[in-house]
Design a protein around this motif. Structure first.
Motif, PDB file in Angstrom:
ATOM      1  N   LEU A  65       0.870  -1.182   0.000  1.00 51.20           N
ATOM      2  CA  LEU A  65       0.000   0.000   0.000  1.00 51.20           C
ATOM      3  C   LEU A  65       0.903   1.227   0.000  1.00 51.20           C
ATOM      4  CD1 LEU A  65      -3.014   0.591   0.193  1.00 51.20           C
ATOM      5  CD2 LEU A  65      -2.808   0.534   2.667  1.00 51.20           C
ATOM      6  N   ASN A  67       2.008   5.368  -0.791  1.00 57.06           N
ATOM      7  CA  ASN A  67       1.642   6.784  -0.891  1.00 57.06           C
ATOM      8  C   ASN A  67       2.854   7.536  -0.345  1.00 57.06           C
ATOM      9  OD1 ASN A  67       0.619   9.439   0.011  1.00 57.06           O
ATOM     10  ND2 ASN A  67      -1.385   8.621  -0.503  1.00 57.06           N
ATOM     11  N   ALA A  81      -4.693   4.564   6.496  1.00 56.57           N
ATOM     12  CA  ALA A  81      -4.453   3.726   5.315  1.00 56.57           C
ATOM     13  C   ALA A  81      -4.803   2.261   5.606  1.00 56.57           C
ATOM     14  CB  ALA A  81      -2.991   3.859   4.883  1.00 56.57           C
ATOM     15  N   ASP A  84      -8.663   1.753   6.380  1.00 58.51           N
ATOM     16  CA  ASP A  84      -9.475   1.842   5.153  1.00 58.51           C
ATOM     17  C   ASP A  84      -9.366   0.550   4.344  1.00 58.51           C
ATOM     18  OD1 ASP A  84     -10.255   4.352   5.846  1.00 58.51           O
ATOM     19  OD2 ASP A  84      -9.091   5.415   4.312  1.00 58.51           O
ATOM     20  N   LEU A  85      -8.134   0.044   4.223  1.00 59.38           N
ATOM     21  CA  LEU A  85      -7.950  -1.191   3.441  1.00 59.38           C
ATOM     22  C   LEU A  85      -8.663  -2.375   4.112  1.00 59.38           C
ATOM     23  CD1 LEU A  85      -6.487  -2.359   0.910  1.00 59.38           C
ATOM     24  CD2 LEU A  85      -4.650  -3.064   2.461  1.00 59.38           C
ATOM     25  N   LYS A 181      -2.807   1.791  -4.298  1.00 62.90           N
ATOM     26  CA  LYS A 181      -2.621   3.193  -3.881  1.00 62.90           C
ATOM     27  C   LYS A 181      -3.632   3.484  -2.781  1.00 62.90           C
ATOM     28  CE  LYS A 181       0.487   4.649  -6.819  1.00 62.90           C
ATOM     29  NZ  LYS A 181       1.819   4.828  -6.268  1.00 62.90           N
ATOM     30  N   THR A 182      -3.267   4.373  -1.874  1.00 63.97           N
ATOM     31  CA  THR A 182      -4.233   4.772  -0.865  1.00 63.97           C
ATOM     32  C   THR A 182      -4.455   6.270  -0.994  1.00 63.97           C
ATOM     33  OG1 THR A 182      -4.667   4.953   1.484  1.00 63.97           O
ATOM     34  CG2 THR A 182      -2.370   4.855   0.871  1.00 63.97           C
ATOM     35  N   ASN A 183      -5.678   6.720  -0.702  1.00 67.26           N
ATOM     36  CA  ASN A 183      -5.978   8.131  -0.989  1.00 67.26           C
ATOM     37  C   ASN A 183      -5.887   9.011   0.259  1.00 67.26           C
ATOM     38  OD1 ASN A 183      -8.136   7.327   0.390  1.00 67.26           O
ATOM     39  ND2 ASN A 183      -9.704   7.919  -1.107  1.00 67.26           N
TER      40      ASN A 183
END
Ligand SMILES: Cc1cc2nc3c(=O)[nH]c(=O)nc-3n(C[C@H](O)[C@H](O)[C@H](O)COP(=O)(O)OP(=O)(O)OC[C@H]3O[C@@H](n4cnc5c(N)ncnc54)[C@H](O)[C@@H]3O)c2cc1C
Length: 330
Positions: A65, A67, A81, A84-85, A181-183
Motif C-alpha cells: 500500500l 503513498n 491507510a 481503510d484497506l 494506492k491509498t488516498n
C-alpha cells in the motif's frame, strides 16, 4: 466473506523486522487450519523487491500500500491507510508485532474497525469455530489470560517478538505482490516528523536480541557498564538495564527492561546486580534461560532464574567474559 488472515509487515531501511517472519510462520499454520489465504500488508512508498522474501515464510499475497505520505511511519497516516484497506477487504484476523509501532498502531486500527484486540500475546491459536484465541500475560505477569473473540469483525492481536519461531517454508516460495494506492491526504496527518536521530552503533534492538546482558543498581555507576558491554561483545548480545539504573541516569530509557520499559524474550538473559522486582520480571520473565549474578543470596531474582551465581558481579563478570572469549576462539 473474509479475505484471509493478515499480518502487518514492519520494515525499515529495506529490511523486514524479525517479528514479522515469526508471525507469518505461525499464521501460516492457522490459515491452513482455517482454509484461508495468508496476506502480508506492507505500507510505505517506493517499496522495493525486498518484500518478496515474505513469500518464503508462508504468505500467499503481499498487499503493498503506497503513498508518499507513508514514507515514514506516522500514527495518523498508517492508521487511516490500514483501517481503510481492512474495511474494504475485511480480513478475518489481523496480526501486529507487539513493538513500539505495533503497540501504537493496532489499538487505533481496532477502534476504527470496531474490532477486539488482544495485546502483547505470547501465543495465538484457533477455537473450535475457527476464531482467534490469544494468550497474554497481565498484571506484570502475575496472571496469564486466555482471550477469545465474540464477533466476526477482524479479530486482532499483537504478538510479542522473539516468542514464536520464524521458519522459511521454501527458498523458492513466492507470494503474489499486489500494489495498491491509498488516498490519504496531508490533512489526515496531524503531526510532522521534524528530525530522525539514529542511536549510535549497530546493536540489535533489545526486543529482538537473542542474548541480553542487563545491569541494575548493583552496577554502582555508569562507567561500570563497560564490563557488561565487553561481555555483550563476546556473546553478540545487547545491553539492557533495570529502571533503577535508568532513573539514576546511567543508561538511556530505550535500554530499560520491564513493565515501563521494553518487554523482551531472548534465549538468554543475564541479570547483573538486579534484585528481580516484579516490574522488572514483567519485562523479561518469558526469557528462555535466565542467569542472575547477585551478591545477596536472598535476592528475589534467585527464585526466578535458571542459573544463579551468588557473588560480587565485579569479580564474576570479567571471569565470565574471559571464559566466553576462550570458548569462542576454540
Ligand atoms: C509502576 C512501576 C513501574 C516500574 N517499572 C520498572 C521497569 O520497567 N523496569 C524495572 O527494572 N523496574 C521497574 N520498576 C522499579 C522496580 O520496582 C525496582 O525498583 C527496580 O527494578 C529495581 O532495580 P534494581 O534491581 O536494579 O535495583 P535494586 O532493587 O536496588 O537491586 C540491586 C541489586 O544489586 C545487588 N548488588 C549490589 N551490588 C552488587 C555487586 N557488587 N555484585 C552483585 N550484586 C550486587 C543487590 O544485592 C541488589 O539485589 C517499576 C516500579 C513501579 C512502581
Amino acid at each position: 466473506m473474509p479475505k484471509g488472515m493478515w499480518v502487518f509487515v514492519e520494515h525499515k531501511d529495506d529490511k523486514i523486522r524479525k517479528v514479522t517472519f515469526e508471525m507469518l510462520s505461525e499464521a501460516r499454520k492457522l490459515a491452513d487450519q482455517k482454509g484461508e489465504e495468508l496476506c502480508a500488508v506492507v505500507l510505505g512508498n517506493n517499496i522495493g523487491s525486498f518484500v518478496e522474501v515474505i513469500g518464503q515464510y508462508g504468505a500467499d499475497k503481499i498487499y503493498v500500500l503506497e503513498n508518499e505520505l507513508l514514507s515514514q511511519y506516522t500514527t495518523d497516516g498508517y492508521t487511516k491507510a490500514l483501517a481503510d484497506l481492512a474495511k474494504e477487504q475485511q480480513p478475518s484476523i489481523l496480526l501486529f508485532g507487539a513493538t513500539v509501532i505495533g503497540k501504537d498502531l493496532s489499538p487505533r486500527v481496532a477502534t476504527r474497525l470496531g474490532a477486539g484486540l488482544a495485546t502483547d500475546c505470547v501465543k495465538i491459536g484457533l477455537d473450535s469455530e475457527g476464531k482467534l484465541t490469544a494468550t497474554r500475560p497481565m498484571y506484570a505477569g502475575k496472571v496469564i489470560a486466555e482471550v477469545g473473540f465474540s464477533s466476526d469483525t477482524p479479530q486482532m492481536a499483537s504478538v510479542r517478538p522473539n516468542i514464536l519461531p520464524a521458519k522459511v517454508l521454501s527458498d523458492s516460495r513466492k507470494a503474489e505482490v499486489i500494489r495498491l494506492k491509498t488516498n490519504i491526504s496531508a490533512a489526515d496527518i496531524k503531526t510532522t516528523i521534524v528530525e530522525t536521530i539514529k542511536t549510535a552503533g549497530e546493536k540489535v534492538d533489545l526486543t529482538e536480541a537473542d542474548v541480553i546482558v542487563s545491569g541494575g543498581r548493583g552496577m554502582k555507576g555508569p562507567e561500570n557498564f563497560k564490563i557488561l558491554e565487553e561481555l555483550a561483545d563476546v556473546l553478540d548480545a545487547t545491553v539492557g538495564a533495570s529502571r533503577a539504573a535508568v532513573d539514576a541516569g546511567w543508561r538511556l530509557q530505550i535500554d530499560q527492561v520491564g513493565q515501563t520499559g521494553k518487554v523482551v524474550s531472548p534465549n538468554l538473559y543475564i541479570a547483573c546486580g538486579i534484585s528481580g522486582a516484579i516490574q522488572h520480571f514483567a519485562g523479561m520473565g518469558t526469557s528462555k534461560v535466565i542467569v542472575a549474578i547477585n551478591k545477596d543470596p536472598d535476592a528475589v531474582i534467585f527464585g526466578k532464574c535458571d542459573y544463579g551465581i551468588v557473588d560480587d558481579l565485579f569479580k564474576v563478570v570479567p571471569i565470565f567474559t574471559q571464559e566466553c572469549k576462550k570458548l569462542r576462539s576454540e
